[in-house]
Enzyme design. Sequence first.
Site, mmCIF file in Angstrom:
data_model
loop_
_atom_site.group_PDB
_atom_site.id
_atom_site.type_symbol
_atom_site.label_atom_id
_atom_site.label_comp_id
_atom_site.label_asym_id
_atom_site.label_seq_id
_atom_site.Cartn_x
_atom_site.Cartn_y
_atom_site.Cartn_z
ATOM 1 N N SER A 246 0.870 -1.182 0.000
ATOM 2 C CA SER A 246 0.000 0.000 0.000
ATOM 3 C C SER A 246 0.909 1.234 0.000
ATOM 4 O O SER A 246 2.094 1.144 0.341
ATOM 5 C CB SER A 246 -0.831 -0.025 1.284
ATOM 6 O OG SER A 246 -1.476 1.216 1.500
ATOM 7 N N TYR B 52 -1.251 -1.194 10.818
ATOM 8 C CA TYR B 52 -1.456 -1.468 9.379
ATOM 9 C C TYR B 52 -0.227 -0.999 8.596
ATOM 10 O O TYR B 52 0.324 -1.743 7.776
ATOM 11 C CB TYR B 52 -2.722 -0.762 8.896
ATOM 12 C CG TYR B 52 -3.039 -0.961 7.426
ATOM 13 C CD1 TYR B 52 -3.594 -2.158 6.964
ATOM 14 C CD2 TYR B 52 -2.795 0.049 6.488
ATOM 15 C CE1 TYR B 52 -3.897 -2.338 5.618
ATOM 16 C CE2 TYR B 52 -3.093 -0.127 5.136
ATOM 17 C CZ TYR B 52 -3.644 -1.320 4.707
ATOM 18 O OH TYR B 52 -3.936 -1.501 3.369
HETATM 19 P P1 NAD Z 1 -11.374 -6.228 0.720
HETATM 20 O O1 NAD Z 1 -11.751 -6.230 2.134
HETATM 21 O O2 NAD Z 1 -12.373 -5.825 -0.306
HETATM 22 O O3 NAD Z 1 -10.833 -7.682 0.274
HETATM 23 C C1 NAD Z 1 -9.883 -8.376 1.043
HETATM 24 C C2 NAD Z 1 -10.196 -9.870 0.980
HETATM 25 O O4 NAD Z 1 -9.229 -10.556 1.817
HETATM 26 C C3 NAD Z 1 -11.585 -10.206 1.534
HETATM 27 O O5 NAD Z 1 -12.324 -10.982 0.622
HETATM 28 C C4 NAD Z 1 -11.285 -10.987 2.817
HETATM 29 O O6 NAD Z 1 -12.259 -11.971 3.142
HETATM 30 C C5 NAD Z 1 -9.922 -11.612 2.491
HETATM 31 N N1 NAD Z 1 -9.194 -12.056 3.702
HETATM 32 C C6 NAD Z 1 -9.102 -11.410 4.898
HETATM 33 N N2 NAD Z 1 -8.439 -12.163 5.776
HETATM 34 C C7 NAD Z 1 -8.077 -13.298 5.132
HETATM 35 C C8 NAD Z 1 -7.366 -14.478 5.512
HETATM 36 N N3 NAD Z 1 -6.917 -14.645 6.767
HETATM 37 N N4 NAD Z 1 -7.157 -15.437 4.590
HETATM 38 C C9 NAD Z 1 -7.650 -15.304 3.327
HETATM 39 N N5 NAD Z 1 -8.360 -14.236 2.919
HETATM 40 C C10 NAD Z 1 -8.560 -13.238 3.804
HETATM 41 O O7 NAD Z 1 -10.069 -5.316 0.608
HETATM 42 P P2 NAD Z 1 -9.233 -4.783 -0.644
HETATM 43 O O8 NAD Z 1 -9.292 -3.329 -0.627
HETATM 44 O O9 NAD Z 1 -9.597 -5.527 -1.888
HETATM 45 O O10 NAD Z 1 -7.757 -5.205 -0.152
HETATM 46 C C11 NAD Z 1 -6.894 -6.074 -0.858
HETATM 47 C C12 NAD Z 1 -5.457 -5.689 -0.510
HETATM 48 O O11 NAD Z 1 -5.191 -4.369 -0.987
HETATM 49 C C13 NAD Z 1 -5.159 -5.672 0.993
HETATM 50 O O12 NAD Z 1 -3.898 -6.244 1.224
HETATM 51 C C14 NAD Z 1 -5.144 -4.190 1.320
HETATM 52 O O13 NAD Z 1 -4.356 -3.906 2.439
HETATM 53 C C15 NAD Z 1 -4.573 -3.611 0.039
HETATM 54 N N6 NAD Z 1 -4.868 -2.190 -0.161
HETATM 55 C C16 NAD Z 1 -6.151 -1.738 -0.174
HETATM 56 C C17 NAD Z 1 -6.393 -0.372 -0.318
HETATM 57 C C18 NAD Z 1 -7.789 0.210 -0.292
HETATM 58 O O14 NAD Z 1 -7.943 1.432 -0.121
HETATM 59 N N7 NAD Z 1 -8.847 -0.588 -0.466
HETATM 60 C C19 NAD Z 1 -5.317 0.509 -0.486
HETATM 61 C C20 NAD Z 1 -4.028 0.006 -0.491
HETATM 62 C C21 NAD Z 1 -3.809 -1.348 -0.331
#
Ligand code: NAD
Length: 279
Positions: free
Chosen positions: A141, A154
Amino acid sequence: MIVNYKNLSGKVVVITGGARGIGLATAKACLAQGAQVSIGDIDGDLAVSQAKKIGGFGHALDVRKRDSFESFLQATEDKLGPIDVLINNAGIMPTGAFVDESDDISETQIDINLNGVILGCKLALPRMIRRGSGHIVNVSSMAGVIPIPGLAVYCATKFAVVGLTKTLREEYRDTGINFSTIMPCKVKTELALGSDDAAKGVPTSTPEEIAAAVLKSIAHELTEVTIPSYLGYSPAILNLTPHRVTQGFRRLFGDRRVLEQLNEQERNRYNQRINDLVQ
Ligand code: NAD
């Protein structure tokens, strides 16, 4: 033998946390390129139903547990063949003041966001090394390069993923395996629920834009990718600018908004989901 992944057609791509958000969008983008895609998620039923809908393979996965990760990878290989690409994407983002965060939530975050990525790399690397090719994409991120008050643990996990990936790239050079780190700013997914006011003025992307960046990182063997791309200069600028100056800008910008301006009602919908993960 170095394999070029410019053409994902027929390649086996594995995505953790693929049942929703960035993971699901990436799964669809890979399928559109002709890849065979396996999605694993702690929400196993959703992984299976989404996979069925988009034409991939879905499986329950808890990235915190070696047995679960190993059976997910094995089930994928039994069904689709050897793994070409692993995308360590699963993650959670609790918000709030550092001292108020429960130890359980801090540990769960470290377990999923960092240990889950470590485990994925440990389990996939030997399989890839044996074949002399592979690509591992770790989703960090911008919070992995820029400190954000209200997201201390985080940020710690995401900084660690940047360091882990940099180091693995050096340790496993000349093995035919590539490593990419993806660093999105805000993305419109459930993880960012309730942050519209707190993130006013922050560049915001769609999950599909992040998926496109993931595919680009694989096709062009990119090491670190920020989204939007112009943010790529920010770590260098931050490092070169005196702290007092950056802190002045932070105050002007209002960098404490995660602590002060979250929409609690919307955030609670997300918090309920991640609280269920605490064991
Ligand atoms: P999201 O919550 O939509 O999806 C994340 C998925 O991970 C969910 O389906 C959840 O069930 C799954 N998950 C959680 N714990 C788990 C586990 N123990 N084992 C397997 N699966 C698990 O979130 P997102 O925004 O799609 O995030 C995806 C990645 O992108 C993350 O690593 C997040 O930190 C990163 N990210 C997101 C953003 C944002 O603003 N959304 C920004 C930067 C980075």
